[in-house]
Write a protein that holds these residues in place. Structure first.
Motif, PDB file in Angstrom:
ATOM      1  N   ARG A   1     -32.353 -29.459  15.063  1.00 20.30           N
ATOM      2  CA  ARG A   1     -32.269 -28.504  14.012  1.00 20.30           C
ATOM      3  C   ARG A   1     -32.061 -28.862  12.880  1.00 20.30           C
ATOM      4  O   ARG A   1     -32.472 -28.726  11.794  1.00 20.30           O
ATOM      5  CB  ARG A   1     -31.535 -27.181  14.560  1.00 20.30           C
ATOM      6  N   ASN A   2     -31.058 -29.859  12.631  1.00 20.08           N
ATOM      7  CA  ASN A   2     -30.510 -30.403  11.447  1.00 20.08           C
ATOM      8  C   ASN A   2     -31.683 -31.297  10.847  1.00 20.08           C
ATOM      9  O   ASN A   2     -31.729 -31.522   9.717  1.00 20.08           O
ATOM     10  CB  ASN A   2     -29.200 -31.044  11.699  1.00 20.08           C
ATOM     11  N   LEU A   3     -32.298 -31.956  11.862  1.00 20.12           N
ATOM     12  CA  LEU A   3     -33.601 -33.033  11.252  1.00 20.12           C
ATOM     13  C   LEU A   3     -34.442 -32.261  10.552  1.00 20.12           C
ATOM     14  O   LEU A   3     -34.972 -32.525   9.483  1.00 20.12           O
ATOM     15  CB  LEU A   3     -34.083 -33.825  12.343  1.00 20.12           C
ATOM     16  N   VAL A   4     -34.807 -31.018  10.947  1.00 21.94           N
ATOM     17  CA  VAL A   4     -35.918 -30.199  10.673  1.00 21.94           C
ATOM     18  C   VAL A   4     -35.218 -29.637   9.063  1.00 21.94           C
ATOM     19  O   VAL A   4     -35.739 -29.744   7.981  1.00 21.94           O
ATOM     20  CB  VAL A   4     -36.263 -28.839  11.293  1.00 21.94           C
ATOM     21  N   PHE A   5     -33.854 -29.199   9.166  1.00 21.42           N
ATOM     22  CA  PHE A   5     -33.252 -28.691   7.956  1.00 21.42           C
ATOM     23  C   PHE A   5     -33.425 -29.892   6.783  1.00 21.42           C
ATOM     24  O   PHE A   5     -33.682 -29.520   5.720  1.00 21.42           O
ATOM     25  CB  PHE A   5     -31.929 -28.224   8.297  1.00 21.42           C
ATOM     26  N   PHE A   6     -32.766 -30.865   7.101  1.00 22.36           N
ATOM     27  CA  PHE A   6     -32.911 -32.316   6.333  1.00 22.36           C
ATOM     28  C   PHE A   6     -34.360 -32.418   5.791  1.00 22.36           C
ATOM     29  O   PHE A   6     -34.420 -32.826   4.522  1.00 22.36           O
ATOM     30  CB  PHE A   6     -32.249 -33.458   6.658  1.00 22.36           C
ATOM     31  N   GLN A   7     -35.147 -32.362   6.588  1.00 21.26           N
ATOM     32  CA  GLN A   7     -36.764 -32.534   5.895  1.00 21.26           C
ATOM     33  C   GLN A   7     -37.127 -31.312   4.900  1.00 21.26           C
ATOM     34  O   GLN A   7     -37.580 -31.838   4.023  1.00 21.26           O
ATOM     35  CB  GLN A   7     -37.663 -32.505   7.104  1.00 21.26           C
TER      36      GLN A   7
ATOM     37  N   GLY B   1     -35.630 -32.277   1.816  1.00 23.50           N
ATOM     38  CA  GLY B   1     -36.052 -33.323   1.185  1.00 23.50           C
ATOM     39  C   GLY B   1     -34.892 -34.464   1.285  1.00 23.50           C
ATOM     40  O   GLY B   1     -35.104 -35.546   0.464  1.00 23.50           O
ATOM     41  N   GLN B   2     -33.942 -34.531   2.147  1.00 23.61           N
ATOM     42  CA  GLN B   2     -33.240 -35.609   2.331  1.00 23.61           C
ATOM     43  C   GLN B   2     -33.529 -36.605   3.236  1.00 23.61           C
ATOM     44  O   GLN B   2     -32.939 -37.643   3.355  1.00 23.61           O
ATOM     45  CB  GLN B   2     -31.866 -34.800   2.867  1.00 23.61           C
ATOM     46  N   VAL B   3     -34.445 -36.341   4.172  1.00 19.38           N
ATOM     47  CA  VAL B   3     -34.907 -37.203   5.128  1.00 19.38           C
ATOM     48  C   VAL B   3     -36.620 -36.964   5.385  1.00 19.38           C
ATOM     49  O   VAL B   3     -37.062 -35.737   5.061  1.00 19.38           O
ATOM     50  CB  VAL B   3     -34.400 -37.398   6.540  1.00 19.38           C
ATOM     51  N   GLN B   4     -37.220 -38.145   5.786  1.00 19.89           N
ATOM     52  CA  GLN B   4     -38.542 -37.830   5.915  1.00 19.89           C
ATOM     53  C   GLN B   4     -39.031 -38.369   7.302  1.00 19.89           C
ATOM     54  O   GLN B   4     -38.330 -39.161   7.832  1.00 19.89           O
ATOM     55  CB  GLN B   4     -39.414 -38.637   5.004  1.00 19.89           C
ATOM     56  N   SER B   5     -39.966 -37.892   7.860  1.00 14.10           N
ATOM     57  CA  SER B   5     -40.250 -38.356   9.069  1.00 14.10           C
ATOM     58  C   SER B   5     -41.488 -39.536   8.996  1.00 14.10           C
ATOM     59  O   SER B   5     -42.202 -39.353   7.996  1.00 14.10           O
ATOM     60  CB  SER B   5     -41.219 -37.083   9.890  1.00 14.10           C
ATOM     61  N   VAL B   6     -41.082 -40.479   9.868  1.00 15.45           N
ATOM     62  CA  VAL B   6     -41.983 -41.752   9.727  1.00 15.45           C
ATOM     63  C   VAL B   6     -43.002 -41.518  10.738  1.00 15.45           C
ATOM     64  O   VAL B   6     -44.232 -42.371  10.497  1.00 15.45           O
ATOM     65  CB  VAL B   6     -41.075 -43.046  10.012  1.00 15.45           C
ATOM     66  N   GLY B   7     -43.178 -40.710  11.379  1.00 12.69           N
ATOM     67  CA  GLY B   7     -44.035 -40.390  12.475  1.00 12.69           C
ATOM     68  C   GLY B   7     -43.621 -40.641  13.841  1.00 12.69           C
ATOM     69  O   GLY B   7     -42.459 -40.930  13.941  1.00 12.69           O
ATOM     70  N   VAL B   8     -44.489 -40.644  15.012  1.00  9.00           N
ATOM     71  CA  VAL B   8     -44.201 -40.643  16.467  1.00  9.00           C
ATOM     72  C   VAL B   8     -44.488 -42.339  16.731  1.00  9.00           C
ATOM     73  O   VAL B   8     -45.305 -42.546  16.455  1.00  9.00           O
ATOM     74  CB  VAL B   8     -44.943 -39.838  17.079  1.00  9.00           C
ATOM     75  N   VAL B   9     -43.156 -42.765  17.123  1.00  6.80           N
ATOM     76  CA  VAL B   9     -43.430 -44.204  17.472  1.00  6.80           C
ATOM     77  C   VAL B   9     -43.141 -44.081  18.982  1.00  6.80           C
ATOM     78  O   VAL B   9     -41.866 -43.723  19.316  1.00  6.80           O
ATOM     79  CB  VAL B   9     -42.645 -45.229  16.844  1.00  6.80           C
TER      80      VAL B   9
END
Length: 136
Positions: free
Chosen positions: A45-51, A54-62
């Motif tokens: 939930r917090n990762l979605v919030f940070f995205q 604009g505080q973090v970005q997804s690099v994609g699925v690895v």
């Protein structure tokens, strides 16, 4: 108004304190010893919030896990297809002429683009060379 949360702060600090481009699971396992009541759902939930902030970005699925980057400035990445390492490539400039060309050719309003290279990292290359030398 956004409520202050020690867990939220710890999650953001964990992402900012590493260059490994962590997954939610990595963050969870890193913080669990010091935050025993932390749940994986809270991390997601917090990762979605940070995205959204604009505080973090997804690099994609690895390797089946979404990976995150606290460096939101435009930059390229390299993903090792062998070990899953994600490496920042700051000196590879994102070409603004490519953005213009795509916009003009396809009639789109391109806002940004990302560039990701895939292959084997130096560590994996050296490991493969070492294994070949042992076999020979």
């Amino acid at each position: 108004m956004i409520r202050y949360s020690k867990k939220r702060e710890a999650i953001l600090t964990a992402i900012r304190s590493t260059t490994c481009h962590p997954s939610a699971e990595w963050i969870y396992h890193t913080l669990k010893p010091t935050h025993p009541d932390l749940s994986l759902g809270t991390v997601y939930r917090n990762l979605v919030f940070f995205q959204q902030q604009g505080q973090v970005q997804s690099v994609g699925v690895v390797n089946g896990q979404e990976r995150f980057d606290a460096n939101t400035a435009p930059h390229s990445h390299f993903v090792c297809t062998n070990c899953g390492a994600v490496i920042d490539l700051h000196s590879v400039k994102l070409d603004s002429s490519l953005t213009r060309a795509v916009s003009e050719q396809y009639g789109l309003a391109v806002e940004r683009h990302e560039l990701t290279f895939y292959g084997r990292c130096q560590t994996c290359i050296k490991q493969e060379e070492s294994n070949q030398n042992i076999q020979n």
